[in-house]
Design a protein around this motif. Sequence first.
Motif, short mmCIF file in Angstrom:
data_model
loop_
_atom_site.label_atom_id
_atom_site.label_comp_id
_atom_site.label_asym_id
_atom_site.label_seq_id
_atom_site.Cartn_x
_atom_site.Cartn_y
_atom_site.Cartn_z
N MET A 86 0.83 -1.20 0.00
CA MET A 86 0.00 0.00 0.00
C MET A 86 0.87 1.26 0.00
N PHE A 87 1.97 1.20 0.74
CA PHE A 87 2.89 2.34 0.79
C PHE A 87 3.46 2.62 -0.60
N VAL A 88 3.95 1.58 -1.26
CA VAL A 88 4.54 1.75 -2.59
C VAL A 88 3.53 2.32 -3.57
N THR A 111 13.43 -2.86 6.08
CA THR A 111 14.22 -3.63 5.11
C THR A 111 13.35 -4.06 3.94
N LEU A 112 12.16 -4.57 4.25
CA LEU A 112 11.21 -4.97 3.20
C LEU A 112 10.78 -3.77 2.38
N LEU A 113 10.53 -2.65 3.06
CA LEU A 113 10.09 -1.43 2.37
C LEU A 113 11.17 -0.93 1.41
N GLU A 114 12.41 -0.89 1.86
CA GLU A 114 13.50 -0.43 1.01
C GLU A 114 13.63 -1.30 -0.23
N ALA A 115 13.51 -2.61 -0.06
CA ALA A 115 13.64 -3.53 -1.19
C ALA A 115 12.52 -3.32 -2.21
N ALA A 120 10.61 -0.92 -7.37
CA ALA A 120 9.61 -0.14 -8.09
C ALA A 120 10.19 1.15 -8.66
N GLY A 121 11.50 1.34 -8.50
CA GLY A 121 12.14 2.53 -9.03
C GLY A 121 12.02 3.74 -8.14
#
Length: 245
Positions: A86-88, A111-115, A120-121
């Motif tokens: 949802m954040f992305v 860590t998951l968010l950064e990846a 997603a660019g």
Amino acid sequence: NILALNEPAQQESIKNELQKIVQHKAHLIIGPLYASHVSEISQATPAHDFKMLIPFSSKVKEVETHSNIYLTNAPENRKHSLAVDMFVQKFKKANVVVLKTVKADESAFTTLLEAKLKAAGGDVNSLNVSCTDEELMAVLSLTSQNLIIPDASDKKTFQEIVARMKQFRSTYPEYRTALFGYPDWQVYAEKMGVDAFDADTYFFTNFFYDATSIPTRNFNTDYQRWFKVEQLPIYPRMAMLGYDA
């Protein structure tokens, strides 16, 4: 027919209570609270075919291997995965800055968010939480929204970062900054009030208590009429979560 049993202490066995459950040929167990008791009862579920609904904990590994175990709260890894997706989707064009702390109790999420953001660019940078304003401005964007995310969710970190970003936004209004955080922030934000709003604070949660909504007010009125007390001021509000479940 409802059989109410007192759960023994965490370090004690739940064997005696389990025998009573089997004797009564129960179809459904609501609980238990402690992970050790979940493990003990789960070993008996295949033989007796009763179902176990766990309303409190989200950290029950047996839910992945036992088809008769149900959780009302999503496991942390699934909640994180949904929140990151949802954040992305919502903030794909934002400039994200992750602040690293000593506690780092939410590093699995960041860590998951950064990846996911990099895949997603998206733009994402990391800094130490003690960085100077100059170091922070060096990685901020003047043309995009900037989201600041600490890798810790505790109250102290929240209070310190809200105070800092409130001051930063006042001193450097040319930067569009916002905070993003965790379910625990719901109770902290409520108590800090206007400061959390001034820092433009977002958080994800699987339970949100909106005291201003009409359905919430109606529920509180009914609850007080039924039980002659107010709900406990905790998160999540177990009365409402149980009603929804």
